[in-house]
Design a protein around this motif. Structure first.
Motif, short mmCIF file in Angstrom:
data_model
loop_
_atom_site.label_atom_id
_atom_site.label_comp_id
_atom_site.label_asym_id
_atom_site.label_seq_id
_atom_site.Cartn_x
_atom_site.Cartn_y
_atom_site.Cartn_z
N PHE A 214 0.83 -1.21 0.00
CA PHE A 214 0.00 0.00 0.00
C PHE A 214 0.87 1.26 0.00
O PHE A 214 0.62 2.20 -0.76
CB PHE A 214 -0.94 -0.02 1.20
CG PHE A 214 -1.90 1.12 1.26
CD1 PHE A 214 -2.85 1.32 0.28
CD2 PHE A 214 -1.86 2.02 2.32
CE1 PHE A 214 -3.75 2.37 0.34
CE2 PHE A 214 -2.76 3.09 2.40
CZ PHE A 214 -3.70 3.26 1.40
N ILE A 215 1.89 1.26 0.83
CA ILE A 215 2.80 2.41 0.90
C ILE A 215 3.52 2.61 -0.44
O ILE A 215 3.70 3.75 -0.90
CB ILE A 215 3.83 2.24 2.05
CG1 ILE A 215 3.12 2.19 3.40
CG2 ILE A 215 4.88 3.34 2.03
CD1 ILE A 215 2.30 3.40 3.75
N LEU A 216 3.91 1.52 -1.08
CA LEU A 216 4.58 1.65 -2.39
C LEU A 216 3.63 2.20 -3.45
O LEU A 216 4.04 2.98 -4.31
CB LEU A 216 5.15 0.29 -2.83
CG LEU A 216 6.38 -0.16 -2.06
CD1 LEU A 216 6.74 -1.60 -2.42
CD2 LEU A 216 7.56 0.77 -2.32
N ILE A 217 2.36 1.81 -3.39
CA ILE A 217 1.39 2.38 -4.33
C ILE A 217 1.26 3.89 -4.08
O ILE A 217 1.22 4.68 -5.03
CB ILE A 217 0.03 1.68 -4.22
CG1 ILE A 217 0.12 0.23 -4.71
CG2 ILE A 217 -1.04 2.42 -5.03
CD1 ILE A 217 -1.13 -0.59 -4.45
N ILE A 218 1.22 4.26 -2.81
CA ILE A 218 1.15 5.70 -2.48
C ILE A 218 2.37 6.42 -3.03
O ILE A 218 2.27 7.50 -3.61
CB ILE A 218 1.04 5.90 -0.96
CG1 ILE A 218 -0.31 5.41 -0.44
CG2 ILE A 218 1.24 7.37 -0.58
CD1 ILE A 218 -0.43 5.36 1.07
N ALA A 219 3.53 5.81 -2.88
CA ALA A 219 4.77 6.45 -3.30
C ALA A 219 4.89 6.55 -4.82
O ALA A 219 5.37 7.57 -5.34
CB ALA A 219 5.97 5.69 -2.74
N PHE A 220 4.46 5.51 -5.54
CA PHE A 220 4.74 5.47 -6.96
C PHE A 220 3.52 5.66 -7.87
O PHE A 220 3.67 5.84 -9.08
CB PHE A 220 5.43 4.15 -7.33
CG PHE A 220 6.80 4.03 -6.71
CD1 PHE A 220 7.84 4.83 -7.14
CD2 PHE A 220 7.04 3.14 -5.68
CE1 PHE A 220 9.10 4.74 -6.57
CE2 PHE A 220 8.29 3.04 -5.10
CZ PHE A 220 9.33 3.84 -5.55
N ASN A 221 2.32 5.61 -7.31
CA ASN A 221 1.14 5.79 -8.16
C ASN A 221 0.02 6.49 -7.38
O ASN A 221 -1.11 6.02 -7.35
CB ASN A 221 0.67 4.45 -8.71
CG ASN A 221 -0.09 4.58 -10.01
OD1 ASN A 221 -0.44 5.69 -10.41
ND2 ASN A 221 -0.35 3.46 -10.65
N LYS A 222 0.38 7.60 -6.77
CA LYS A 222 -0.56 8.36 -5.94
C LYS A 222 -1.77 8.80 -6.76
O LYS A 222 -2.90 8.79 -6.26
CB LYS A 222 0.15 9.57 -5.35
CG LYS A 222 -0.64 10.28 -4.29
CD LYS A 222 0.08 11.51 -3.76
CE LYS A 222 1.44 11.16 -3.23
NZ LYS A 222 2.16 12.28 -2.63
N ALA A 223 -1.57 9.17 -8.01
CA ALA A 223 -2.68 9.66 -8.85
C ALA A 223 -3.72 8.55 -9.04
O ALA A 223 -4.93 8.83 -9.02
CB ALA A 223 -2.15 10.13 -10.19
N TRP A 224 -3.28 7.33 -9.21
CA TRP A 224 -4.23 6.22 -9.38
C TRP A 224 -5.08 6.04 -8.13
O TRP A 224 -6.29 5.84 -8.23
CB TRP A 224 -3.47 4.93 -9.71
CG TRP A 224 -4.39 3.75 -9.85
CD1 TRP A 224 -5.24 3.50 -10.89
CD2 TRP A 224 -4.56 2.68 -8.92
NE1 TRP A 224 -5.94 2.33 -10.65
CE2 TRP A 224 -5.53 1.81 -9.44
CE3 TRP A 224 -3.98 2.39 -7.70
CZ2 TRP A 224 -5.93 0.66 -8.78
CZ3 TRP A 224 -4.38 1.23 -7.04
CH2 TRP A 224 -5.35 0.39 -7.58
N LEU A 225 -4.45 6.10 -6.95
CA LEU A 225 -5.20 5.97 -5.70
C LEU A 225 -6.20 7.11 -5.54
O LEU A 225 -7.23 6.94 -4.89
CB LEU A 225 -4.27 5.95 -4.49
CG LEU A 225 -3.50 4.66 -4.25
CD1 LEU A 225 -2.55 4.83 -3.07
CD2 LEU A 225 -4.43 3.50 -4.00
N GLY A 226 -5.89 8.26 -6.10
CA GLY A 226 -6.77 9.42 -5.99
C GLY A 226 -7.88 9.46 -7.03
O GLY A 226 -8.76 10.32 -6.97
N SER A 227 -7.83 8.52 -7.98
CA SER A 227 -8.89 8.54 -9.00
C SER A 227 -10.19 7.98 -8.42
O SER A 227 -10.20 7.15 -7.52
CB SER A 227 -8.48 7.77 -10.25
OG SER A 227 -7.72 6.65 -9.97
N LEU A 228 -11.29 8.47 -8.96
CA LEU A 228 -12.61 8.11 -8.45
C LEU A 228 -13.01 6.70 -8.87
O LEU A 228 -12.64 6.24 -9.95
CB LEU A 228 -13.65 9.11 -8.95
CG LEU A 228 -13.46 10.56 -8.50
CD1 LEU A 228 -14.50 11.46 -9.16
CD2 LEU A 228 -13.56 10.66 -6.98
N LEU A 229 -13.77 6.05 -8.00
CA LEU A 229 -14.28 4.72 -8.32
C LEU A 229 -15.27 4.76 -9.47
O LEU A 229 -15.32 3.85 -10.29
CB LEU A 229 -14.95 4.09 -7.09
CG LEU A 229 -14.03 3.49 -6.05
CD1 LEU A 229 -14.81 3.06 -4.82
CD2 LEU A 229 -13.28 2.30 -6.61
#
Length: 111
Positions: free
Chosen positions: A49-64
């Motif tokens: 989860f932390i690696l996703i935050i670090a390397f693909n923050k925009a994806w995590l911020g995209s809407l469902l």
């Protein structure tokens, strides 16, 4: 210091007897291996989860969904928390079953 807190010779002998019991050694090995396995799983989930935050923050911020307000990161974050609870439950279930039964047998044999 009072002698009340000092271990008696009988208690020391009993503890030594338990430590030398093959079932006790098996219990310790099984419990440690299981705990380390669950810990490794949790670390992989958390650091993933932390690696996703670090390397693909925009994806995590995209809407469902286009009309929604919930981001992809929210259910994933909840999943991280729920996985910790679930893994704790798995450990407690096994500890209260198999490990407690092995512990009971060891104590019975030490009497």
């Amino acid at each position: 210091m009072s002698s009340h807190n000092a271990p008696s010779a009988a208690n020391l002998a009993s503890a030594e007897h338990i430590r030398n019991n093959p079932k006790f050694k098996e219990l310790v090995a099984k419990r440690n291996a299981f705990a380390w396995t669950l810990s490794a799983i949790m670390l992989i989930i958390y650091f993933g989860f932390i690696l996703i935050i670090a390397f693909n923050k925009a994806w995590l911020g995209s809407l469902l969904s286009a009309a929604g307000v919930t981001t992809i990161g929210f259910p994933i974050g909840v999943g991280v928390i729920l996985s910790a609870i679930a893994l704790t439950g798995v450990y407690v279930y096994r500890a209260n079953g198999e490990f407690d039964e092995m512990n009971r047998q060891i104590i019975e044999e030490s009497r």
